[in-house]
Design a protein around this motif. Structure first.
Motif, mmCIF file in Angstrom:
data_model
loop_
_atom_site.group_PDB
_atom_site.id
_atom_site.type_symbol
_atom_site.label_atom_id
_atom_site.label_comp_id
_atom_site.label_asym_id
_atom_site.label_seq_id
_atom_site.Cartn_x
_atom_site.Cartn_y
_atom_site.Cartn_z
ATOM 1 N N PRO A 282 33.510 47.421 46.575
ATOM 2 C CA PRO A 282 32.485 46.492 46.073
ATOM 3 C C PRO A 282 32.773 45.896 44.700
ATOM 4 O O PRO A 282 32.200 44.889 44.342
ATOM 5 N N LYS A 283 33.677 46.495 43.919
ATOM 6 C CA LYS A 283 33.959 45.972 42.580
ATOM 7 C C LYS A 283 35.124 44.988 42.557
ATOM 8 O O LYS A 283 35.522 44.536 41.488
ATOM 9 N N SER A 284 35.668 44.660 43.710
ATOM 10 C CA SER A 284 36.774 43.710 43.760
ATOM 11 C C SER A 284 36.292 42.318 43.388
ATOM 12 O O SER A 284 35.299 41.833 43.923
ATOM 13 N N PRO A 285 36.980 41.656 42.451
ATOM 14 C CA PRO A 285 36.579 40.289 42.109
ATOM 15 C C PRO A 285 36.983 39.316 43.218
ATOM 16 O O PRO A 285 38.021 39.477 43.847
ATOM 17 N N VAL A 286 36.140 38.315 43.457
ATOM 18 C CA VAL A 286 36.429 37.281 44.435
ATOM 19 C C VAL A 286 36.790 36.018 43.670
ATOM 20 O O VAL A 286 36.049 35.573 42.800
ATOM 21 N N VAL A 287 37.976 35.456 43.994
ATOM 22 C CA VAL A 287 38.500 34.311 43.267
ATOM 23 C C VAL A 287 38.817 33.202 44.257
ATOM 24 O O VAL A 287 39.344 33.454 45.342
ATOM 25 N N VAL A 288 38.494 31.960 43.869
ATOM 26 C CA VAL A 288 38.808 30.788 44.686
ATOM 27 C C VAL A 288 39.986 30.077 44.050
ATOM 28 O O VAL A 288 39.990 29.805 42.847
ATOM 29 N N GLN A 289 40.998 29.781 44.888
ATOM 30 C CA GLN A 289 42.183 29.071 44.419
ATOM 31 C C GLN A 289 42.295 27.791 45.233
ATOM 32 O O GLN A 289 42.346 27.835 46.462
#
Length: 141
Positions: A101-108
């Motif tokens: 749950p602590k994984s960052p979500v990043v948009v590229q």
């Protein structure tokens, strides 16, 4: 004949608040009806200054990418990128967030990609329940 005595009524020194309550309730209904229309959009936490590197001690990021052709990819940790549609991508991100749950979500996004494709990706992630989405940039050289 005995005369009737008229009783004098005491004047009431109170303010009648019923009309004010009615007006207040009408205003409340108007604000409740218009609030969802006003707060439309995608929340993005953009940096106020130069972008910073992600901390080394954070979990591996989940990277959702869109290329110049508008094709969506998902890269989780050290795994390879997979071509996906938006629905499958959002389901995969949510299942990964349940595990970590602590994984960052990043948009590229590619520099040539239409703005609409990135917005669709971010809106899909938001609808799936991702709490925060970051934007990946490339440092200027």
């Amino acid at each position: 004949m005995q005369g009737y005595k008229r009783r004098r009524r005491k004047s009431v020194a109170e303010i009648n608040v019923v009309p004010y309550i009615d007006v207040m309730l009408v205003l409340l209904i108007i604000f409740m009806a218009t609030a969802p229309v006003i707060t439309q959009g995608v929340n993005v936490d953009l940096p106020q200054a130069e972008a910073e590197m992600m901390p080394e001690d954070s979990d591996k990021p989940i990277v959702a990418s869109v290329d110049a052709a508008g094709v969506y990819y998902l890269d989780i940790g050290d795994s390879e990128s997979h071509i996906m549609d938006l629905l499958t991508l959002s389901e995969a991100v949510m299942s990964q967030l349940q595990v970590t749950p602590k994984s960052p979500v990043v948009v590229q996004g590619d520099a040539q990609v239409p703005y609409d494709a990135v917005i669709k990706l971010m809106a899909t992630l938001k609808a799936a329940g991702v709490p925060s989405v970051g934007l990946m940039t490339q440092p200027e050289s």
